[in-house]
Design an enzyme around this catalytic site. Structure first.
Site: not given
Lengths: 335, 335
Positions: B269, B280, B311
């Site tokens: 993060y 997210h 991601k």
């Protein structure tokens, strides 16, 4: 309330039985009293329902050798999700072998005769023997003590993909076989290989070519042996395992294609009508020797990926070079 | 049209230059004529633009030692996608090292001065040295001759997650450290650990605890050494690599948490404001020794999964136990 740890059991009296077993499904009744497993007693300490065991509070008890933090993480998580459950000890539950907890359906308890899940606990850094899977839920506790549930199930594979293909000839080129003038059925109906261009030539993978040659549907210079030999040159033993699984899948009416883009050995189509109208592939298959030991992280990776592409992850466990194959499906579970 | 194979070059004259180089970007001009790489000549044969080379038709030429089927699969795929490209030979392109093809932007060719991709080709069964990645596109040819493109890029990692945390005490319990009375900042602002229950206790993973102890934010009996020792007991050398990467991520203002559910070491993060309002996670990080050799299938698996959960997959390559870390991002590419 007086509770004492004796060996691997916490003994408690009639009052505890009423409060903890009768109304909330903790422990095992013994002569009117109850025995609690240390993980159950730890949970009662954690909740503040009891204050101490042999002078130990929750912190002291969790830090003692009596209870495993990993077991506690799973026990607490399942209780938090609203389940009653019993440690799978001999004499405590039927068929204790192969499980750590027996979990009852929501609203049910040890006094009912129903089981929702048989849970086996492993830490992220442990390994799981492949052939031990099936018929249990793996509860994997990761390094941050979060629990991931993986439902494992023995299954059969079957489908209706069985288009007949007239025999043809192929040429072994490096790690593939090219059929320069194949019958249209080869690719279009039976979904073998890939079209090389627009002129009809089809290139087959070595595993497809070895299968077709062994089945008498393809002739290659040197025969099936030449193809298998090339396969072993580039993949070693793995080629034989993959060929055995490929053959079993085709024999079951399932069309396997490479699973490379998904990091697997094969993706499979149960009901191929034509290459043009394929539909969705249902399974991702990874071929492994039956004595394989899974790292939970690798399992999590495979299962998560399969879930994300709406497929089921199936491990094909091969014994004796493929003479026997066991199929184990693994899926994420949210209890 | 007369074409002859001389060593690893197909020689062609002025007419071929006009037809193939000037208008479609094949080959390399040499004294007014052109030289073609065998893979280019194979493509011209395949298309029917030329009929034979030294008497060999497409089938004969592809089956000869002059051209690799894997290279041809990639060359054809890129041409099919509308690109002009040049084999990366010394003297044919600038900076040939580390690439197999130099691909020009759509609508551009070798006479322009722009490069879209530097492509390196590998077969599914080859391996790729981790430190060779970055600044190139891997074109992986799978067993069915389909091509998967993976864009590899060196990068830095940075973020703004740098909440200060007052020091606290922890207790080493098995494979985790429990802080029984931590400051609220530990979990709530800085996002270390997980809450054990509702009473504020926080459990830390070994890597989190080792980092916090080394940074002076946590005291544990036996100090950082005790935590690191426990980590090595359960993970071996891998623990040191993971701790080095964890430390580098935190130093860059990024909060790492376990990537277990994604089969990775960490998810990260970049801009944590609070544990309640996380946003997210952007990266999945896998920690590897710098001399690691990737199996393309493992790369495909990681990259596909990361893509599916929105991601970016990043490999942290560690040298000398973590003194140096190189970050390589790998993403799927559709040219």
């Amino acid at each position: 309330m007086e509770l004492t740890l004796e060996g691997d059991v916490v003994r408690a009296g009639y009052e505890a039985r009423e409060r903890f077993y009768d109304s909330r499904g903790y422990g095992k009744v013994r002569n009117g009293d109850i025995d609690l497993a240390p993980v159950e007693a730890a949970h009662l300490l954690y909740r503040g329902d009891i204050e101490s065991i042999d002078g130990m509070d929750f912190r002291g008890f969790l830090g003692s050798a009596a209870v495993s933090e990993v077991d506690f993480a799973v026990y607490k998580d399942l209780r938090d999700r609203g389940f009653y459950l019993t440690p799978a000890r001999e004499g405590w539950v039927d068929d204790a072998a192969g499980a750590d907890f027996v979990v009852y359906p929501r609203g049910k308890g040890p006094w009912d005769n129903e089981v929702a899940y048989r849970v086996r606990i492993i830490g992220e850094r442990d390994t799981a023997v492949a052939t031990d899977l099936g018929g249990c839920v793996l509860a994997v506790v990761d390094e941050e003590s979060e629990v991931t549930y993986l439902d494992t199930d023995r299954r059969e594979v079957s489908g209706t993909s069985d288009a007949a293909v007239p025999a043809t000839a192929g040429e072994l080129l490096g790690e593939r076989v090219v059929c320069w003038e194949p019958p249209a059925e080869l690719y279009e109906q039976a979904f073998y290989g890939q079209q090389l261009g627009d002129d009809g030539a089809v290139q087959l993978s070595l595993v497809e070519a070895a299968y077709l040659t062994q089945e008498g549907m393809l002739t290659v210079e040197g025969g099936a042996d030449a193809v298998v030999e090339r396969g072993r040159e580039v993949e070693g033993d793995r080629f034989d395992r993959r060929l055995a699984v490929y053959t079993a899948l085709r024999a079951s009416g399932v069309a396997p294609k490479t699973g490379f883009k998904f990091g697997a050995d094969f993706r499979t189509y149960a009901d191929v009508e034509s290459a043009e109208n394929l539909g969705h592939s249902e399974l991702l298959v990874r071929v492994l020797p039956a004595d394989h030991r899974f790292e939970p992280r690798d399992l999590a990776l495979d299962v998560r990926l399969a879930h994300g592409v709406r497929k089921t992850m199936v491990f094909a466990l091969t014994t004796d070079g493929g003479d026997e194959i066991e199929w184990v499906a693994v899926e994420r579970l949210t209890p």
